[in-house]
Design an enzyme around this catalytic site. Sequence first.
Site, PDB file in Angstrom:
ATOM      1  N   GLN A 141       0.734  -1.060   0.132  1.00  0.00           N
ATOM      2  CA  GLN A 141      -0.141   0.002   0.040  1.00  0.00           C
ATOM      3  C   GLN A 141       0.751   1.054   0.076  1.00  0.00           C
ATOM      4  O   GLN A 141       0.294   2.469   0.157  1.00  0.00           O
ATOM      5  CB  GLN A 141      -1.107   0.129   1.221  1.00  0.00           C
ATOM      6  CG  GLN A 141      -1.883  -1.056   1.248  1.00  0.00           C
ATOM      7  CD  GLN A 141      -2.907  -1.234   2.530  1.00  0.00           C
ATOM      8  OE1 GLN A 141      -2.794  -0.233   3.218  1.00  0.00           O
ATOM      9  NE2 GLN A 141      -3.591  -2.090   2.609  1.00  0.00           N
ATOM     10  N   HIS A 191      -1.534   0.244   5.719  1.00  0.00           N
ATOM     11  CA  HIS A 191      -1.999   1.187   6.532  1.00  0.00           C
ATOM     12  C   HIS A 191      -1.092   2.652   6.542  1.00  0.00           C
ATOM     13  O   HIS A 191      -0.704   3.137   7.600  1.00  0.00           O
ATOM     14  CB  HIS A 191      -2.264   0.721   7.891  1.00  0.00           C
ATOM     15  CG  HIS A 191      -3.276  -0.550   7.996  1.00  0.00           C
ATOM     16  ND1 HIS A 191      -3.922  -0.976   8.765  1.00  0.00           N
ATOM     17  CD2 HIS A 191      -4.033  -1.240   6.893  1.00  0.00           C
ATOM     18  CE1 HIS A 191      -4.519  -1.874   8.462  1.00  0.00           C
ATOM     19  NE2 HIS A 191      -4.615  -2.074   7.146  1.00  0.00           N
ATOM     20  N   GLU A 237     -15.614   3.399   8.356  1.00  0.00           N
ATOM     21  CA  GLU A 237     -16.180   4.320   9.166  1.00  0.00           C
ATOM     22  C   GLU A 237     -16.260   5.812   8.575  1.00  0.00           C
ATOM     23  O   GLU A 237     -15.082   5.994   7.823  1.00  0.00           O
ATOM     24  CB  GLU A 237     -15.792   4.525  10.673  1.00  0.00           C
ATOM     25  CG  GLU A 237     -15.869   3.407  11.631  1.00  0.00           C
ATOM     26  CD  GLU A 237     -15.263   3.464  13.168  1.00  0.00           C
ATOM     27  OE1 GLU A 237     -15.412   2.533  13.707  1.00  0.00           O
ATOM     28  OE2 GLU A 237     -14.704   4.677  13.120  1.00  0.00           O
TER      29      GLU A 237
END
Length: 370
Positions: free
Chosen positions: A86, A151, A245
């Site tokens: 990532q 992340h 979220e």
Amino acid sequence: MKKISFLIICLSFSMIQCQKNNEFTSENNFSYKAETVVDGIEIGWGLEFLPDGSILIAEQEGALILFKDGKKTNIKNVPEVVYKNQGGLLDLKLHPDYATNGWLYFSYSANTENDDEGANTAIMRAKIVDGSLVDKEMIYKATPNTKKGQHFGSRIEFDRDGYLYFSIGDRGNRDNNPQDVKRDGGKIYRLNDDGSIPSDNPFVSTAGAKAAVYSYGHRNPQGMAMNPQTGKIWVHEHGPQGGDEINIIHSGKNYGWPLITYGVNYNDSVITENTSLPGMEQPLHYWVPSIAPSGMTFITTDNYPGWENQLLVGSLKFKYLNLVKLQNGKVISEEKLMEDMGRVRTVKIGPDGYIYASIEQLGIVKLVSN
């Protein structure tokens, strides 16, 4: 038999044509299509529009691409990125006074220490002069480096007061980073535009704390936008399996990860039984199952009837652009746009008032009325 076969062929051809033309109709019968503006982009992680109408694209592998007058050129002197999983060259953001000062901000996975410990998220600013980055300034570098490839977070936004916000994910260390303000990772940060620490940041007086931290308890925020109606910074973040979220960011608040979550581990095991705890913020909205959100913007144009002031979120997992419909600051419904076109990595409103989305393995598309 021949007539049936002919009908099937015609229907198939019609479906192919519809997909080829990328034509769609919204729930309110607004007909639109997605036109490819820039092709040949593998993963356009960041996207910005320059004052002259040209487009800057951060290709994750490490190229900063300028699209101008129908041609793509690579900006020179881009810092070395650690392109892994990532990580790579990630988000882009122009200074609010870019036309005057020329500052471009970008995030990337960096190993400035020249060690063999991997990388962590860095925020740099620079100017573009004669097709090259100059006056490069590192304004934040998270530590320590780690060889984990997930992340990095990395979205960037300015608020009305000119403060710079950015996200760094938990870097795969959920048990230590997100809940500890003395450690980088799992945080939203706030800086002055020159990289200095605002005097009213919530943890400036906390011994040993990372003074740039503005909120904590995040997993991997890959969407960030200022709500133009309220001036508040909104983010969305990846949950594990379930529990993505949307959050509205407030100074010093704890958003709970991993002590509370609406998701579970990827092997279906339980992370925690708690979806709420005292002193921890509840999300404005959450997704179960996960849509893998990436990119986020508010619609600040009247080019799309009925979509004004609504929120756009890209879905990597399900390959659509999500129209999040709001009323009085609450999510009331959602609509899938551009279904099956590809993994939407980021989305922006262009200076012409149209929606532009970066779709992996395709490029930059523009949504126009059909």
